[in-house]
Design a protein around this motif. Structure first.
Motif, PDB file in Angstrom:
ATOM      1  N   LEU A 110      15.995  -5.349  11.253  1.00  0.00           N
ATOM      2  CA  LEU A 110      14.977  -5.074  10.474  1.00  0.00           C
ATOM      3  C   LEU A 110      14.176  -3.987  11.003  1.00  0.00           C
ATOM      4  CD1 LEU A 110      13.279  -5.797   7.950  1.00  0.00           C
ATOM      5  CD2 LEU A 110      12.185  -7.468   9.072  1.00  0.00           C
ATOM      6  N   TYR A 111      13.994  -2.672  10.359  1.00  0.00           N
ATOM      7  CA  TYR A 111      13.160  -1.638  10.778  1.00  0.00           C
ATOM      8  C   TYR A 111      11.907  -1.398   9.887  1.00  0.00           C
ATOM      9  CZ  TYR A 111      17.503  -0.661  13.421  1.00  0.00           C
ATOM     10  OH  TYR A 111      18.484  -0.526  14.447  1.00  0.00           O
ATOM     11  N   GLN A 112      10.960  -0.872  10.492  1.00  0.00           N
ATOM     12  CA  GLN A 112       9.898  -0.466   9.837  1.00  0.00           C
ATOM     13  C   GLN A 112       9.592   0.996  10.184  1.00  0.00           C
ATOM     14  OE1 GLN A 112       5.466  -0.546  11.212  1.00  0.00           O
ATOM     15  NE2 GLN A 112       5.273  -2.439   9.694  1.00  0.00           N
ATOM     16  N   TYR A 113       9.195   1.866   9.088  1.00  0.00           N
ATOM     17  CA  TYR A 113       8.886   3.297   9.125  1.00  0.00           C
ATOM     18  C   TYR A 113       7.382   3.469   8.505  1.00  0.00           C
ATOM     19  CZ  TYR A 113      13.731   3.462   9.255  1.00  0.00           C
ATOM     20  OH  TYR A 113      15.129   3.185   9.631  1.00  0.00           O
ATOM     21  N   ASP A 114       6.693   4.364   9.156  1.00  0.00           N
ATOM     22  CA  ASP A 114       5.453   4.885   8.653  1.00  0.00           C
ATOM     23  C   ASP A 114       5.606   5.924   7.756  1.00  0.00           C
ATOM     24  OD1 ASP A 114       2.913   5.522   8.110  1.00  0.00           O
ATOM     25  OD2 ASP A 114       2.182   5.156  10.223  1.00  0.00           O
ATOM     26  N   ILE A 115       5.658   5.845   6.692  1.00  0.00           N
ATOM     27  CA  ILE A 115       6.012   7.117   5.728  1.00  0.00           C
ATOM     28  C   ILE A 115       4.867   7.758   5.285  1.00  0.00           C
ATOM     29  CG2 ILE A 115       8.217   6.117   4.843  1.00  0.00           C
ATOM     30  CD1 ILE A 115       6.807   5.382   2.256  1.00  0.00           C
ATOM     31  N   PRO A 153       2.675  -7.043   5.337  1.00  0.00           N
ATOM     32  CA  PRO A 153       3.560  -5.930   5.472  1.00  0.00           C
ATOM     33  C   PRO A 153       2.823  -4.679   5.339  1.00  0.00           C
ATOM     34  CG  PRO A 153       3.555  -7.002   3.152  1.00  0.00           C
ATOM     35  CD  PRO A 153       2.990  -7.847   4.052  1.00  0.00           C
ATOM     36  N   ASP A 154       1.594  -4.556   5.204  1.00  0.00           N
ATOM     37  CA  ASP A 154       0.591  -3.314   5.205  1.00  0.00           C
ATOM     38  C   ASP A 154       0.362  -2.954   6.558  1.00  0.00           C
ATOM     39  OD1 ASP A 154       0.754  -2.716   2.528  1.00  0.00           O
ATOM     40  OD2 ASP A 154      -1.244  -3.701   1.960  1.00  0.00           O
ATOM     41  N   LYS A 155       0.730  -4.013   7.773  1.00  0.00           N
ATOM     42  CA  LYS A 155       0.178  -3.631   8.992  1.00  0.00           C
ATOM     43  C   LYS A 155       1.380  -2.989   9.654  1.00  0.00           C
ATOM     44  CE  LYS A 155      -3.599  -6.063   9.004  1.00  0.00           C
ATOM     45  NZ  LYS A 155      -5.139  -5.614   9.585  1.00  0.00           N
ATOM     46  N   ASN A 156       1.250  -2.007  10.627  1.00  0.00           N
ATOM     47  CA  ASN A 156       2.099  -1.281  11.351  1.00  0.00           C
ATOM     48  C   ASN A 156       2.500  -2.281  12.562  1.00  0.00           C
ATOM     49  OD1 ASN A 156       0.148   0.937  10.190  1.00  0.00           O
ATOM     50  ND2 ASN A 156       1.955   2.024  10.764  1.00  0.00           N
ATOM     51  N   GLY A 157       3.989  -1.908  12.795  1.00  0.00           N
ATOM     52  CA  GLY A 157       4.565  -2.582  13.804  1.00  0.00           C
ATOM     53  C   GLY A 157       4.628  -4.031  13.814  1.00  0.00           C
ATOM     54  N   LEU A 158       4.744  -4.708  14.814  1.00  0.00           N
ATOM     55  CA  LEU A 158       4.764  -6.135  14.870  1.00  0.00           C
ATOM     56  C   LEU A 158       3.699  -6.977  14.296  1.00  0.00           C
ATOM     57  CD1 LEU A 158       6.285  -6.406  18.845  1.00  0.00           C
ATOM     58  CD2 LEU A 158       7.423  -6.226  16.411  1.00  0.00           C
ATOM     59  N   LEU A 172       8.478  14.850   9.461  1.00  0.00           N
ATOM     60  CA  LEU A 172       9.747  14.064   9.281  1.00  0.00           C
ATOM     61  C   LEU A 172       9.756  13.291  10.497  1.00  0.00           C
ATOM     62  CD1 LEU A 172      12.410  12.870   8.154  1.00  0.00           C
ATOM     63  CD2 LEU A 172      13.559  14.970   8.398  1.00  0.00           C
ATOM     64  N   ASN A 173       9.625  14.107  11.645  1.00  0.00           N
ATOM     65  CA  ASN A 173       9.967  13.794  13.014  1.00  0.00           C
ATOM     66  C   ASN A 173       9.139  12.675  13.514  1.00  0.00           C
ATOM     67  OD1 ASN A 173      12.084  15.276  13.564  1.00  0.00           O
ATOM     68  ND2 ASN A 173      10.713  17.154  14.199  1.00  0.00           N
ATOM     69  N   ASP A 174       7.797  12.892  13.095  1.00  0.00           N
ATOM     70  CA  ASP A 174       6.576  11.843  13.174  1.00  0.00           C
ATOM     71  C   ASP A 174       7.302  10.393  12.333  1.00  0.00           C
ATOM     72  OD1 ASP A 174       5.228  13.540  14.724  1.00  0.00           O
ATOM     73  OD2 ASP A 174       3.993  14.205  13.079  1.00  0.00           O
ATOM     74  N   ILE A 175       7.811  10.469  11.348  1.00  0.00           N
ATOM     75  CA  ILE A 175       8.205   9.317  10.487  1.00  0.00           C
ATOM     76  C   ILE A 175       9.287   8.842  11.284  1.00  0.00           C
ATOM     77  CG2 ILE A 175       9.424   8.441   8.405  1.00  0.00           C
ATOM     78  CD1 ILE A 175       7.940  10.777   7.041  1.00  0.00           C
ATOM     79  N   ILE A 176      10.414   9.317  11.702  1.00  0.00           N
ATOM     80  CA  ILE A 176      11.553   8.794  12.627  1.00  0.00           C
ATOM     81  C   ILE A 176      10.817   8.156  13.943  1.00  0.00           C
ATOM     82  CG2 ILE A 176      13.452   9.650  13.938  1.00  0.00           C
ATOM     83  CD1 ILE A 176      14.142  11.594  11.626  1.00  0.00           C
ATOM     84  N   ASP A 177       9.983   8.957  14.498  1.00  0.00           N
ATOM     85  CA  ASP A 177       9.604   8.283  15.714  1.00  0.00           C
ATOM     86  C   ASP A 177       8.583   7.039  15.604  1.00  0.00           C
ATOM     87  OD1 ASP A 177      10.584  10.245  17.028  1.00  0.00           O
ATOM     88  OD2 ASP A 177       9.004  11.519  17.466  1.00  0.00           O
ATOM     89  N   SER A 178       7.931   6.963  14.312  1.00  0.00           N
ATOM     90  CA  SER A 178       7.414   5.711  14.079  1.00  0.00           C
ATOM     91  C   SER A 178       8.271   4.646  13.729  1.00  0.00           C
ATOM     92  CB  SER A 178       6.680   5.711  12.663  1.00  0.00           C
ATOM     93  OG  SER A 178       7.379   5.870  11.595  1.00  0.00           O
ATOM     94  N   ASN A 230       0.722  -1.356   0.044  1.00  0.00           N
ATOM     95  CA  ASN A 230       0.074  -0.019  -0.028  1.00  0.00           C
ATOM     96  C   ASN A 230       0.885   1.408   0.139  1.00  0.00           C
ATOM     97  OD1 ASN A 230       1.009   0.075   2.576  1.00  0.00           O
ATOM     98  ND2 ASN A 230      -0.883  -0.058   3.589  1.00  0.00           N
ATOM     99  N   SER A 231       2.154   1.124  -0.189  1.00  0.00           N
ATOM    100  CA  SER A 231       3.006   2.098  -0.050  1.00  0.00           C
ATOM    101  C   SER A 231       3.144   3.184   1.125  1.00  0.00           C
ATOM    102  CB  SER A 231       2.958   3.072  -1.468  1.00  0.00           C
ATOM    103  OG  SER A 231       3.044   2.357  -2.709  1.00  0.00           O
ATOM    104  N   LYS A 232       2.848   2.569   2.153  1.00  0.00           N
ATOM    105  CA  LYS A 232       2.526   3.847   3.408  1.00  0.00           C
ATOM    106  C   LYS A 232       3.735   3.418   4.265  1.00  0.00           C
ATOM    107  CE  LYS A 232      -2.349   4.458   3.326  1.00  0.00           C
ATOM    108  NZ  LYS A 232      -3.714   4.165   3.952  1.00  0.00           N
ATOM    109  N   LEU A 233       4.217   2.131   4.017  1.00  0.00           N
ATOM    110  CA  LEU A 233       5.259   1.586   5.055  1.00  0.00           C
ATOM    111  C   LEU A 233       6.629   1.297   4.364  1.00  0.00           C
ATOM    112  CD1 LEU A 233       3.084  -0.773   7.431  1.00  0.00           C
ATOM    113  CD2 LEU A 233       3.800   1.679   7.908  1.00  0.00           C
TER     114      LEU A 233
END
Length: 766
Positions: free
Chosen positions: A277-282, A331-336, A287-293, A263-266
């Motif tokens: 392995l890291y995940q970001y909510d783009i 992969p479209d799900k946030n976090g774990l 920008l700070n919110d993306i980094i904090d995500s 979905n191009s969101k993560l």
């Protein structure tokens, strides 16, 4: 404004509903492979390729293997080296050694884009080779090889497809620069002039190892650097420009792989060693919110290699130098909740991962789009997912007000305009589960009460509708300024939006009684209403006022308006037919007849006061029979024309070959103002014969009749004065004191009124 673009021609929908099949077979590592034909990845071991990192594989639209490559050697579907398929300029140790693209609008031509490795200083650069898959009985042949694009190359290479315009962008940074190059691949080939974007405070050097990826929706680009950075850009899919650079990660870790969620969101990134392995909510704006995500996804392996999205919309992850592949299941799900599963796949015996997985165009793996057949309030809207038509096992729709539906197509009616979120949970017949959502805007449909009768205004032999003259009455809460309107001859034309009467709405049927007015929402033309409007024929109000130039005068002047109209309105606010004006400037007059205000016609005119040309001097050459001349000199600069006796105007101020006599000089300025000056050219007869025969009996200066104060004296050959002649009389009769003088030459002195003298001689003949 639409949040997603929904306009796709059928060909593109068909193409991309099958494009995932082009990624059915993966070959990578040491003779390793996966077959996704059944919907689940099945390990296979028939690959002839051993590659440390970069590689690419391509199937046809039915999912049948065509060929694969490590960027150096091309293997056909029989796992043999393709004809002319050796010594390509990629490198199996390049992060992205190659990517395969099917040339738009062709069935048999494929481009292999290759990228040299940093351990070679990228010396061979970025190149392309082309394959004609129809040759050799379908085994293919490399027909053009190692065509240079740019160099030196980095190990970063990716591509994206522009569905609406049917071309690919090939995106690759250039080594030892801060430049990112976007090349367009169309049905005509690769454009040689790239679109160049720039990195901010980053130069690609030998520590620039790491992937570049484009999001499936084509809106984002990410780059990983072994120099401890992860960088995110926005991407313009139409222009190829990367912009809005954001550094998501800057620390002591050595980043390598990247992948976007369907979905191009993560965005997912990896550290090679030790494995992370890291995940970001783009999807977040700040920008700070993306980094904090950022979420660290737990992994149990020492190292981690490539990430690659697959046709089942899961992300596969290499465990280097092992027989295991791990999977991000959601992969479209946030976090774990993304559900990373370690060592889910065990490769076939004797095959191994190394570091890389095949490179693909990310558009193959984007979430499908929800399409709607209209976006108007109080209209039942059908929601479909064209990529999966006929392949949906179950679906649950979620509309803005939490109403749900299990129908396909989904159906819903909105009773308010605005922006709404539509979601769908889908299970395909292949067992693929995924979620998809869009935001759509619902628009208002105009409600026409009536349209006032309006006149078609006569303009010579046709009729004209003037927009400001049309009274469209909508329901109370609607504003006509929110809508466009158009005219049609028939109701069917108005419905189909064809054969529109184009501005200035010229109609040549002088007996027409009705027109059809289509009123539509400015933001979305399909939300419209149609009204049958009666018309009548108005008056011809055409007229013209000419510009006025007044020369050497500033008196008031009367301006006369055209005859035959009920109403006159001058720009001076006077309403009489004629007005008197004095000041120069731009003026206008509008005329119309009672009840036909919208058939008003307006014309402008200019009043200018101008001075005449100031003459400095008029030089004359006279006393020369027919070789006299006039030369006019003026004091002011300008674009003037000159005429003698108003016969013909010329740019030159000099006139020659003139006879004696009275002449009139005309000087005309470009605005038409004339300066007029009289010029007299004198001459005299060269002989006379005073014998009383009525011919040449008297001698005088020609053309001095109006010269009252001029003087004329006659002398003999010895300079003795004979007589003074009255210049306005008959002239000299050849006598002195009543006695006839003999035949001889005689001399004269002529003194003009201004004191200028001229001397000459003539002959007296007996």
């Amino acid at each position: 404004m639409f949040k997603n673009k929904f306009i796709y021609i059928f060909l593109l929908i068909f193409y991309f509903s099958h494009s995932q099949n082009e990624s059915n077979i993966w070959y990578f590592g040491k003779n390793a492979g996966l077959d996704f034909s059944s919907g689940e990845p099945i390990p296979i071991s028939d690959s002839a390729m051993i590659t440390k990192e970069g590689c690419s594989t391509i199937c046809d639209t039915d999912g049948n293997l065509l060929f694969y490559t490590d960027g150096i050697t091309v293997f056909n579907k029989s796992h043999e080296i393709m004809e002319n398929g050796e010594e390509l300029f990629g490198d199996s140790s390049s992060t992205s050694s190659s990517i395969i693209l099917k040339q738009p609008n062709t069935e048999n031509i494929y481009y292999i884009i290759t990228c040299d490795a940093l351990e070679n200083d990228g010396e061979k650069g970025l190149n392309y080779s082309t394959v004609d898959i129809n040759l050799n009985g379908g085994l293919g042949k490399v027909i053009f090889k190692n065509q240079f694009i740019h160099g030196p190359s980095s190990e970063k290479l990716t591509a994206i497809y522009n569905e609406e315009q049917n071309f690919f962008w090939i995106v690759s940074p250039r080594l030892n620069t801060d430049e990112i190059y976007s090349y367009k691949l169309t049905s005509s080939g690769i454009y040689s002039n790239p679109v160049i974007s720039n990195l901010d405070e980053i130069v690609l050097e030998k520590d620039a190892v790491g992937m570049i990826k484009i999001s499936p929706n084509g809106e984002k680009v990410a780059m990983a650097f072994h120099s401890k950075k992860v960088v995110l850009f926005d991407f313009n899919l139409d222009t190829g420009v990367l912009y809005n650079q954001r550094n998501l990660q800057e620390d002591e870790e050595y980043f390598y792989a990247l992948e976007f969620s369907p979905n191009s969101k993560l965005l997912y990134s990896t550290v090679y060693d030790p494995a992370k392995l890291y995940q970001y909510d783009i999807s977040l704006d700040n920008l700070n919110d993306i980094i904090d995500s950022k979420v660290a996804i737990p992994v149990q392996t020492e190292r981690i290699g490539s990430l690659q999205l697959a046709k089942d919309l899961k992300i596969y992850c290499v465990n280097p130098s092992s027989e295991f592949i791990s999977v991000i299941n959601n992969p479209d799900k946030n976090g774990l909740e993304c559900n990373f599963e370690q060592n889910k796949i065990i490769l076939e015996d004797e095959t191994r991962n190394l570091i890389g997985l095949p490179s693909y165009v990310s558009t193959y793996f984007k979430n499908p789009d929800i399409l709607a057949d209209t976006y108007c309030i109080n209209t039942e809207i059908n929601f479909t997912i064209p990529e999966y038509d006929g392949n949906i096992n179950s679906i649950t729709w979620y509309f803005e007000n939490s109403e749900t539906s299990n129908e396909y197509p989904g159906k819903f009616t909105f009773d308010q305009e605005g922006i709404y979120t539509i979601k769908a949970d889908i299970e395909t017949l292949e067992g693929l589960d995924f979620e998809v959502e869009i935001e759509i805007e619902i628009f208002e449909t105009p409600h026409i009460i009536d349209v006032d009768n309006f006149a078609l205004c006569i303009n010579e032999d046709f009729l004209t509708i003037y927009p400001e003259g049309i009274g469209i009455n909508l329901i109370e809460y609607q504003d006509i300024n929110d809508f466009n309107w158009e005219f049609y001859y028939t109701e069917n034309d108005a419905i189909d939006k064809i054969n529109k009467i184009n501005y200035p709405f010229e109609i040549y049927d002088l007996n027409i009684e009705f027109l059809y007015v289509r009123i539509e929402n400015k933001k979305y033309y399909k939300c419209h209403s149609i009204y049958k409007a009666p018309v009548y024929i108005g008056s011809d109000t055409s007229f013209t006022l000419n510009d006025i130039v007044i020369c050497d005068s500033k008196d008031e002047i009367e301006i006369e308006g055209p005859y035959g109209f009920d109403n006159y309105l001058w720009s001076t606010n006077e309403t009489t037919k004629n007005i008197t004006i004095k000041n120069q400037g731009i003026y206008s007059l509008s005329v119309w007849n009672n009840g036909e205000e919208h058939c008003m016609t307006t014309d402008d005119f200019i009043l200018i006061y101008e001075t005449k040309v100031d003459i400095e001097e008029i030089e004359t050459k006279e006393w020369s029979y027919e070789n006299n001349s006039i030369n006019i000199k003026v004091k002011t600069d300008g674009d003037f024309e000159f005429s003698l006796d108003n016969i013909e105007f010329q740019k030159e101020s000099y006139f020659e070959n003139l006879k004696y006599g009275n002449h009139t000089v005309y000087i005309r300025k470009e605005n038409g103002c004339l300066t007029i000056k009289e010029v007299v050219i004198l001459d005299y007869p060269r002989y006379f014969s005073p014998n009383n025969d009525g011919i040449h009996d008297y001698w005088k200066i020609h053309n001095v009749e109006n010269s009252k104060k001029s003087k004329l004296y006659i002398f003999d050959r010895y300079g003795k004065i004979i007589t003074e002649v009255y210049t306005r009389g008959k002239g000299w009769d050849g006598k002195k004191n009543g006695l006839e003088l003999p035949s001889s030459d005689y001399w004269f002195l002529f003194v003009k009124e201004n004191g200028e003298e001229h001397r000459g001689h003539f002959t007296l003949k007996r």
